[in-house]
Design a protein around this motif. Structure first.
Motif, short mmCIF file in Angstrom:
data_model
loop_
_atom_site.label_atom_id
_atom_site.label_comp_id
_atom_site.label_asym_id
_atom_site.label_seq_id
_atom_site.Cartn_x
_atom_site.Cartn_y
_atom_site.Cartn_z
N PHE A 81 -10.77 1.45 0.34
CA PHE A 81 -9.64 0.96 1.11
C PHE A 81 -9.82 1.39 2.55
O PHE A 81 -10.02 2.58 2.84
CB PHE A 81 -8.33 1.52 0.55
N LYS A 82 -9.81 0.42 3.45
CA LYS A 82 -10.00 0.66 4.89
C LYS A 82 -11.27 1.48 5.16
O LYS A 82 -11.29 2.40 5.96
CB LYS A 82 -8.78 1.35 5.49
N TRP A 110 -7.74 9.44 -5.06
CA TRP A 110 -6.71 8.61 -4.42
C TRP A 110 -5.32 9.03 -4.89
O TRP A 110 -4.38 9.10 -4.10
CB TRP A 110 -6.94 7.13 -4.70
N VAL A 154 -6.59 -3.70 -4.11
CA VAL A 154 -6.62 -2.27 -3.81
C VAL A 154 -5.43 -1.84 -2.96
O VAL A 154 -4.82 -0.79 -3.21
CB VAL A 154 -7.95 -1.87 -3.13
N ALA A 155 -5.05 -2.63 -1.96
CA ALA A 155 -3.92 -2.25 -1.11
C ALA A 155 -2.65 -2.08 -1.93
O ALA A 155 -1.84 -1.19 -1.67
CB ALA A 155 -3.71 -3.29 -0.01
N GLN A 156 -2.46 -2.92 -2.95
CA GLN A 156 -1.28 -2.81 -3.80
C GLN A 156 -1.40 -1.66 -4.79
O GLN A 156 -0.41 -1.01 -5.11
CB GLN A 156 -1.03 -4.11 -4.55
N ARG A 209 -0.31 1.42 -2.96
CA ARG A 209 0.99 1.38 -2.29
C ARG A 209 2.07 1.98 -3.17
O ARG A 209 2.22 1.62 -4.33
CB ARG A 209 1.36 -0.05 -1.94
#
Length: 84
Positions: A44-45, A54, A75-77, A80
């Motif tokens: 991620f990023k 994570w 991945v962003a979700q 989150r």
């Protein structure tokens, strides 16, 4: 490899290769646990970490992140929090 540092054991960097000096390192139990064939890494990023790492960093349980991953979430979700 030299003398073994306290609290570390020999670990292969690439599990598909053998135990040669260029493919080995001294690693902590946590580092070794993150270096298994079954370990899921998320990027991620531009940052790649295993789900357990994570979970610690984002404050969401490893189980929740694993279930989101298994359901195919982006991945962003996955990373989150639902509280914000």
């Amino acid at each position: 490899m030299g003398p073994r540092p306290a609290g570390k054991t020999l670990d292969r960097i690439d599990n598909n290769k053998g135990y040669c000096k260029s493919n080995c390192r001294w690693a902590t139990p946590r580092e070794q646990a993150s270096n298994r064939r079954t370990t899921v890494n998320l990027t991620f990023k531009g940052v790649t970490k295993c789900i357990s790492r994570w979970a610690t960093d984002v404050g969401i349980s490893r189980g929740t992140l694993s279930r989101r991953y298994q359901k195919g979430w982006p991945v962003a979700q996955i990373l989150r929090s639902t509280c914000g």
